[in-house]
Write an enzyme that holds these catalytic residues in place. Structure first.
Site, mmCIF file in Angstrom:
data_model
loop_
_atom_site.group_PDB
_atom_site.id
_atom_site.type_symbol
_atom_site.label_atom_id
_atom_site.label_comp_id
_atom_site.label_asym_id
_atom_site.label_seq_id
_atom_site.Cartn_x
_atom_site.Cartn_y
_atom_site.Cartn_z
ATOM 1 N N CYS A 1 0.460 3.832 10.211
ATOM 2 C CA CYS A 1 0.413 3.741 11.669
ATOM 3 C C CYS A 1 -0.249 2.418 12.029
ATOM 4 O O CYS A 1 -1.473 2.303 12.043
ATOM 5 C CB CYS A 1 -0.371 4.918 12.246
ATOM 6 S SG CYS A 1 -0.416 4.909 14.038
ATOM 7 N N LEU A 2 0.579 1.417 12.262
ATOM 8 C CA LEU A 2 0.102 0.088 12.647
ATOM 9 C C LEU A 2 1.066 -0.423 13.715
ATOM 10 O O LEU A 2 2.250 -0.651 13.438
ATOM 11 C CB LEU A 2 0.077 -0.843 11.427
ATOM 12 C CG LEU A 2 -0.495 -2.236 11.621
ATOM 13 C CD1 LEU A 2 -1.960 -2.171 12.058
ATOM 14 C CD2 LEU A 2 -0.380 -3.033 10.327
#
Length: 187
Positions: free
Chosen positions: A116-117
């Site tokens: 999750c970036l």
């Protein structure tokens, strides 16, 4: 380990030799995505806690790099975390697919390696490059975000008790069970 520029120069020389032509002529037949990635690699300025190894730039449909992050501060200090970044022919229009190859206790990385970036999703822009991706991955270890989790268990502990979170990270990094999940040793 060879520096990236030396490795790239050797690769270009080998390609030129195999093709029986100059490097410049070889570059003209290279895809825009590959040219951009080569430029990103040439301009890459790695902090001492990061290594990048080229897996393949020869595949016509995708190009791959290994990225190794070894944090020197924070909860994950001393760990060695491996990522694979796969760049498709649509790069830099589309972001690379980046996965974590280690199962780690982290709120922004799920047990299957999904990351999750934001810069790899909705905040991606063709103006971003490999340097931004590396710095983004490094920031995940310096400042894990419990408010945008993929691993809800890790996020809950981080948000509730940072000391306990640090203890569980250390336990997981040493290769142990945390909750019902076994995490591999990355120290």
């Amino acid at each position: 380990m060879l520096k990236l520029r030396q490795l790239q120069q050797q690769k270009q020389q080998q390609l030129a030799k195999n093709a029986g032509s100059s490097v410049k002529a070889n570059t003209n037949s290279t895809s825009p995505a590959k040219l951009r990635l080569q430029k990103d690699i040439e301009e890459l300025e790695l902090p001492p806690t990061v290594r990048v190894n080229i897996i393949s730039l020869d595949n016509h449909k995708e190009m791959s790099l290994n990225i190794i992050i070894i944090p020197d501060e924070g909860f994950y200090k001393g760990g060695k975390f491996r990522f694979t970044a796969t760049f498709l022919e649509t790069y830099p229009i589309d972001p690379p697919k980046v996965i974590c190859n280690n199962k780690i206790f982290h709120p922004n990385i799920d047990p299957h390696g999904k990351i999750c970036l934001n810069i790899l999703r909705e905040d991606w822009s063709p103006a971003l490059d490999l340097q931004c991706i590396v710095l983004g991955l490094l920031s995940l270890f310096q400042e894990p975000n419990g408010n945008d989790p993929l691993n809800k268990e890790a996020a809950e502990v981080l948000n509730k008790d940072k000391l306990e979170f640090g203890n569980l990270v250390r336990l997981a990094m040493s290769g142990a069970m945390v909750g019902s999940t076994y995490y591999e040793c990355v120290i």
